[in-house]
Design an enzyme around this catalytic site. Structure first.
Site, short mmCIF file in Angstrom:
data_model
loop_
_atom_site.label_atom_id
_atom_site.label_comp_id
_atom_site.label_asym_id
_atom_site.label_seq_id
_atom_site.Cartn_x
_atom_site.Cartn_y
_atom_site.Cartn_z
N ASN A 147 -90.02 44.95 123.93
CA ASN A 147 -90.82 46.22 124.53
C ASN A 147 -91.91 45.71 122.72
OD1 ASN A 147 -89.06 46.72 122.13
ND2 ASN A 147 -88.12 48.63 122.61
N ARG A 285 -89.74 51.52 111.07
CA ARG A 285 -88.64 52.20 111.25
C ARG A 285 -89.62 52.61 110.12
NH1 ARG A 285 -87.48 51.44 115.25
NH2 ARG A 285 -85.21 50.29 115.65
N GLN A 314 -82.53 59.93 113.19
CA GLN A 314 -82.86 60.26 114.56
C GLN A 314 -81.95 60.85 115.41
OE1 GLN A 314 -86.81 57.58 114.65
NE2 GLN A 314 -85.23 56.82 116.43
N HIS A 333 -89.72 59.55 119.06
CA HIS A 333 -89.44 57.63 118.95
C HIS A 333 -89.67 56.97 120.56
CE1 HIS A 333 -87.26 53.52 116.65
NE2 HIS A 333 -88.01 53.12 118.24
P1 NDP Z 1 -90.06 40.32 114.91
O1 NDP Z 1 -88.98 39.48 114.56
O2 NDP Z 1 -91.37 39.38 115.97
O3 NDP Z 1 -90.96 40.25 113.62
C1 NDP Z 1 -90.93 40.62 112.72
C2 NDP Z 1 -91.63 39.98 111.09
O4 NDP Z 1 -91.69 40.82 110.33
C3 NDP Z 1 -91.47 38.41 111.47
O5 NDP Z 1 -92.61 38.12 111.15
C4 NDP Z 1 -90.61 38.57 110.12
O6 NDP Z 1 -90.89 37.33 109.44
C5 NDP Z 1 -91.36 39.59 109.42
N1 NDP Z 1 -90.43 40.53 107.87
C6 NDP Z 1 -89.84 40.34 107.82
N2 NDP Z 1 -89.07 41.02 106.75
C7 NDP Z 1 -90.11 40.89 106.36
C8 NDP Z 1 -90.81 41.48 104.79
N3 NDP Z 1 -90.03 41.48 104.15
N4 NDP Z 1 -92.00 41.68 104.28
C9 NDP Z 1 -92.92 41.23 105.41
N5 NDP Z 1 -92.25 40.45 107.02
C10 NDP Z 1 -91.18 40.33 106.83
O7 NDP Z 1 -90.15 41.77 115.66
P2 NDP Z 1 -91.02 42.99 116.53
O8 NDP Z 1 -92.45 42.28 115.63
O9 NDP Z 1 -90.88 42.35 117.46
O10 NDP Z 1 -90.27 44.02 116.30
C11 NDP Z 1 -90.82 44.49 114.22
C12 NDP Z 1 -90.20 45.17 113.50
O11 NDP Z 1 -90.81 46.66 114.35
C13 NDP Z 1 -88.29 45.69 114.44
O12 NDP Z 1 -87.58 45.22 113.14
C14 NDP Z 1 -88.10 47.69 114.98
O13 NDP Z 1 -88.26 47.64 113.67
C15 NDP Z 1 -89.34 47.53 114.90
N6 NDP Z 1 -90.28 47.95 116.62
C16 NDP Z 1 -89.77 49.57 116.69
C17 NDP Z 1 -89.57 49.75 117.72
C18 NDP Z 1 -90.56 50.88 118.96
O14 NDP Z 1 -90.20 51.77 119.87
N7 NDP Z 1 -91.22 51.90 117.55
C19 NDP Z 1 -89.55 48.74 119.55
C20 NDP Z 1 -89.45 47.41 119.13
C21 NDP Z 1 -89.62 46.72 117.31
P3 NDP Z 1 -90.57 35.96 108.92
O15 NDP Z 1 -89.70 35.80 111.00
O16 NDP Z 1 -91.77 35.19 109.22
O17 NDP Z 1 -89.46 35.70 108.15
#
Ligand code: NDP
Length: 401
Positions: A147, A285, A314, A333
């Site tokens: 998603n 989040r 939630q 959400h």
């Molecule tokens: P990804 O795993 O593709 O991306 C997460 C990114 O966050 C990665 O690039 C990672 O970096 C980066 N990251 C991790 N820790 C840090 C930090 N401390 N500072 C900066 N960047 C950081 O996940 P998605 O993009 O698919 O999803 C991201 C988040 O969105 C999910 O974890 C979830 O919490 C939320 N989400 C919400 C939804 C909703 O319905 N509202 C649905 C889906 C997701 P790297 O890998 O380079 O370390």
């Protein structure tokens, strides 16, 4: 035979839809980075139907029962008298969606000696105490990418609607008004703005890509830098800290997972470093921001607006201050649970279950914890820790549920 407990949100108040607004879903062949869509051996649902609520059962009943397993589906998830707690003692698999999270705290994990798999039908497994999962050898898996684009679309919608003051203008129409000055006194163009994302993973990068044609200046902070070719293609400015990025941005969108490094990242201090009148869009989040600092900033004008769809806990209590603070554009959400997204994560959940029950490896890109440590995508994007803390003690939470 395994007991599978599946916690889903409630059905619509008037019951399950008898028909749908559209007859089909667009065909998508692969995700943007080439990752394969879910590949279960079969599905027992029609894509486009409501699968994420209790009666939808993620389309899992036929498959699980045909294989001799027991499926419990419930929306009752909070407190000691909840259905979830009643079944923890012999549950082998707990499935939950982040929209209606079954918080698996350390206490709950201790009450679930048979629990082997905590499966997130969606993305973001912060409702599971990952330290406890590591300690108890529980596998945590989620349906990576299912998603991400759904959320990216929601983020773009919220940026544009906040900057252009869409929701209050829509309200004027509903109230029978034609109050143009009231509507436009807070309305701006997005063109020319500096927009930055905290994290440029699947969602963050998709947001940047979608915003590129809007003639804006794009910024990002991430622990790992994007390939140079992508930075060039999108004309991105990378910052080596969140503080450095927020200073120059008109809009900040948060797209990082919740873990110990991102918990409370947007506190009073961080918000005070932003430009006055900036907007925050947070679909990542709720706990990544300080709830009360956001309220104060919307009230004082330090923030021109705050929008998103993620809260803590939630469902949000009825008296959660974000429901009534000025200039918010909050939704429940929902961004990652469009009917389109549900078809993908229901199929992904089925794929993970098939792998688990057939003793086949779960795709690396779906794994968060396995074999007593962070694994797969979890090892790259998460830090261990406990984001479930305080869920039981947050004022109003039990009352609301
Ligand atoms: P990804 O795993 O593709 O991306 C997460 C990114 O966050 C990665 O690039 C990672 O970096 C980066 N990251 C991790 N820790 C840090 C930090 N401390 N500072 C900066 N960047 C950081 O996940 P998605 O993009 O698919 O999803 C991201 C988040 O969105 C999910 O974890 C979830 O919490 C939320 N989400 C919400 C939804 C909703 O319905 N509202 C649905 C889906 C997701 P790297 O890998 O380079 O370390």
């Amino acid at each position: 035979m395994a007991k599978v407990v599946c916690v889903l949100y409630d059905d619509p108040i008037d019951g399950m839809p008898k028909s749908y607004a559209r007859d089909d879903l667009p065909k998508i062949t692969h995700y943007a980075d080439g990752q394969k869509l879910p590949t279960p051996k079969g599905i027992d649902f029609n894509p486009g139907e409501l699968l994420g609520s209790v009666s939808g059962e993620l389309g899992l009943r036929k498959y699980l029962e045909a294989n001799g397993h027991e499926l419990i589906v419930t929306s009752s998830k909070d407190g000691p008298d909840s259905e979830l707690e009643k079944h923890l003692h012999d549950a082998e698999v707990v499935i939950s969606q982040p929209f209606w999270p079954a918080y698996l705290t350390a206490e709950r994990i201790a009450k679930a000696p048979k629990l082997k798999l905590a499966l997130t039908a969606g993305i973001g497994s912060d409702h599971v105490n990952l330290d406890a999962a590591v300690e108890h050898g529980i596998t945590v898996a989620e349906v990576t990418f299912c998603n991400s684009i759904s959320v990216a679309e929601h983020v773009v919608m919220m940026i544009v609607s906040q900057v252009r003051n869409y929701l209050p203008s829509y309200d004027w129409v509903n109230k029978g008004g034609w109050n143009i000055a009231d509507c436009v006194a807070r309305s701006y163009d997005v063109e020319g703005m500096h927009i930055g994302t905290v994290a440029a993973g699947r969602i963050g990068l998709a947001v940047l890509r979608r915003l590129k044609p809007w003639d804006v200046h794009l910024h990002y902070f991430d622990r790992h830098r994007l390939p140079e070719a992508v930075e060039k293609e999108l004309n991105l400015t990378w910052h080596d800290s969140v503080e450095d990025m927020v200073k120059v941005c008109d809009v900040v969108t948060i797209n990082a997972p919740l873990h110990s490094e991102t918990l409370n990242l947007f506190d009073e201090k961080m918000i005070s470093k932003m430009k006055r009148g900036a907007y925050i869009i947070n679909t990542a989040r709720g706990k990544i921001v300080d709830r009360d600092a956001i309220v104060r900033a919307c009230e004082s004008g330090q923030l021109a607006g705050y929008a998103g769809d993620v809260w803590f806990p939630q469902p949000a209590p009825k008296d959660h201050p974000w429901r009534t603070m000025p200039h918010h554009g909050m939704t429940p959400h929902i961004s990652g649970t469009s009917l389109s997204a549900q078809a993908r994560y229901a199929a992904g959940t089925r794929e993970i279950l098939e792998c688990y029950f057939e003793g086949r490896p779960i795709r690396d890109e779906y794994l968060i914890v396995q074999g007593g440590k962070l694994a797969g995508v979890g090892a790259r994007s998460y830090a261990s820790g406990d984001s479930t803390k305080d869920v039981d003690t947050t004022p109003g939470f039990r009352k609301a549920n």
